[in-house]
Design a protein around this motif. Structure first.
Motif, mmCIF file in Angstrom:
data_model
loop_
_atom_site.group_PDB
_atom_site.id
_atom_site.type_symbol
_atom_site.label_atom_id
_atom_site.label_comp_id
_atom_site.label_asym_id
_atom_site.label_seq_id
_atom_site.Cartn_x
_atom_site.Cartn_y
_atom_site.Cartn_z
ATOM 1 N N SER A 121 22.329 -5.864 32.346
ATOM 2 C CA SER A 121 22.506 -6.392 33.703
ATOM 3 C C SER A 121 23.768 -5.868 34.374
ATOM 4 O O SER A 121 23.779 -5.599 35.568
ATOM 5 N N GLY A 122 24.862 -5.734 33.610
ATOM 6 C CA GLY A 122 26.122 -5.299 34.190
ATOM 7 C C GLY A 122 26.744 -6.308 35.129
ATOM 8 O O GLY A 122 27.631 -5.981 35.929
ATOM 9 N N ARG A 123 26.330 -7.567 35.038
ATOM 10 C CA ARG A 123 26.836 -8.586 35.967
ATOM 11 C C ARG A 123 28.275 -8.975 35.659
ATOM 12 O O ARG A 123 28.669 -9.124 34.511
ATOM 13 N N VAL A 124 29.047 -9.165 36.720
ATOM 14 C CA VAL A 124 30.355 -9.806 36.603
ATOM 15 C C VAL A 124 30.113 -11.307 36.705
ATOM 16 O O VAL A 124 29.640 -11.794 37.730
ATOM 17 N N VAL A 125 30.397 -12.058 35.639
ATOM 18 C CA VAL A 125 30.072 -13.480 35.627
ATOM 19 C C VAL A 125 31.299 -14.368 35.768
ATOM 20 O O VAL A 125 31.175 -15.581 35.967
ATOM 21 N N GLY A 126 32.490 -13.792 35.677
ATOM 22 C CA GLY A 126 33.674 -14.627 35.802
ATOM 23 C C GLY A 126 34.941 -13.840 35.583
ATOM 24 O O GLY A 126 34.928 -12.603 35.503
ATOM 25 N N PHE A 127 36.032 -14.582 35.475
ATOM 26 C CA PHE A 127 37.348 -13.971 35.313
ATOM 27 C C PHE A 127 38.128 -14.681 34.218
ATOM 28 O O PHE A 127 38.023 -15.898 34.042
ATOM 29 N N GLU A 128 38.923 -13.910 33.504
ATOM 30 C CA GLU A 128 39.956 -14.499 32.665
ATOM 31 C C GLU A 128 41.183 -14.627 33.552
ATOM 32 O O GLU A 128 41.612 -13.642 34.173
ATOM 33 N N ILE A 129 41.739 -15.828 33.652
ATOM 34 C CA ILE A 129 42.869 -16.028 34.556
ATOM 35 C C ILE A 129 44.026 -16.720 33.841
ATOM 36 O O ILE A 129 43.833 -17.424 32.849
ATOM 37 N N ALA A 130 45.211 -16.485 34.369
ATOM 38 C CA ALA A 130 46.383 -17.267 33.988
ATOM 39 C C ALA A 130 46.411 -18.453 34.946
ATOM 40 O O ALA A 130 46.726 -18.291 36.126
ATOM 41 N N ALA A 131 46.025 -19.619 34.457
ATOM 42 C CA ALA A 131 45.868 -20.793 35.324
ATOM 43 C C ALA A 131 47.219 -21.318 35.781
ATOM 44 O O ALA A 131 48.218 -21.235 35.060
ATOM 45 N N ASN A 132 47.243 -21.879 37.005
ATOM 46 C CA ASN A 132 48.440 -22.572 37.463
ATOM 47 C C ASN A 132 48.231 -24.081 37.357
ATOM 48 O O ASN A 132 47.206 -24.553 36.872
ATOM 49 N N GLU A 133 49.199 -24.841 37.836
ATOM 50 C CA GLU A 133 49.145 -26.297 37.678
ATOM 51 C C GLU A 133 48.010 -26.945 38.458
ATOM 52 O O GLU A 133 47.601 -28.071 38.156
ATOM 53 N N ASN A 134 47.460 -26.258 39.454
ATOM 54 C CA ASN A 134 46.328 -26.814 40.197
ATOM 55 C C ASN A 134 45.066 -26.890 39.358
ATOM 56 O O ASN A 134 44.177 -27.694 39.633
ATOM 57 N N LEU A 135 44.992 -26.049 38.332
ATOM 58 C CA LEU A 135 43.819 -26.018 37.460
ATOM 59 C C LEU A 135 44.127 -26.596 36.085
ATOM 60 O O LEU A 135 43.302 -27.302 35.508
#
Length: 224
Positions: A121-135
């Motif tokens: 499929s080659g789909r982009v399904v999400g991101f790895e993120i450095a979360a901040n305090e809002n999350l």
């Protein structure tokens, strides 16, 4: 369960034909930002001294993206490198470390990597993120789904507000969260009535916990 991988992990992955010949290795991954899919790969030769190849691999020519290799029918699927590179738009530097913002305008972290679906499929399904305090008050590394209609931007990654209820702390468990998020999105489409409990983002899943069962850009360094 879908199989996921980080786009950065594709760098230097060997390209192998179905006949068993190792013919190249992945140099960079090129994304179609609007469609949220891999467009193709630029290539390099194999070995420490091998440089970039003049050919590239369009994703349409890929047989499968696996955990150890990118499989192709044969080298006949290769195209001129410019055909892939010129299709890119967003620069690598504006994707990694770009802010992640919900569609309601709340910044929840910064991008560390792009999560793609293995297979064909080659789909982009999400991101790895450095979360901040809002999350996350502890500001950990987490994975967050990408919406189906909100594209990767050149300045920020925009995700649906409800996506913050489907984060995971590691890639193996993120697949279940992606599926729960997709089921939740489908229920919202089918039942837009705000009085319907299935329209509540918290009803289908919480952070780090899967919900109910019913529930091109181009860049240097292997990621764009």
């Amino acid at each position: 369960m879908i199989t996921l991988m980080l786009a950065s992990e594709l760098t230097k992955r060997v390209v192998v034909t179905l006949a068993g010949d190792a013919v190249a290795q992945i140099k960079d991954t090129v994304f179609d930002a609007r469609a949220g899919r891999i467009t193709g790969f630029t290539l390099s030769g194999r070995g420490l001294l091998a440089g970039p190849l003049k050919q590239s691999l369009p994703f349409a020519g890929v047989h499968a993206v696996g955990p150890s290799a990118v499989m192709i029918p044969s080298e006949a699927v290769f195209e001129d490198r410019g055909a892939i590179v010129e299709s890119g738009g967003t620069a690598h530097g504006r994707v990694i470390d770009a802010p992640v913002i919900t569609e309601e305008g709340t910044e929840v972290g910064t991008v560390r990597d792009v999560v793609v679906e293995a297979g064909t499929s080659g789909r982009v399904v999400g991101f790895e993120i450095a979360a901040n305090e809002n999350l996350d008050p502890r500001r950990r590394k987490v994975f967050i789904p990408r919406g189906q209609t909100l594209a990767v931007s050149g300045e920020a990654m925009v995700v649906p507000a409800g996506a913050s209820h489907f984060v995971a702390e590691d890639l193996p468990t993120f697949g279940a969260q992606v599926e729960a998020f997709q089921a939740h999105t489908h229920r919202q489409t089918e039942s837009p009535d705000p009085s319907d409990p299935s329209g509540d983002p918290g009803a289908a899943g919480t952070r780090g916990t899967p919900g109910p069962a019913d529930s091109p850009s181009y860049g240097k360094g292997g990621l764009a």
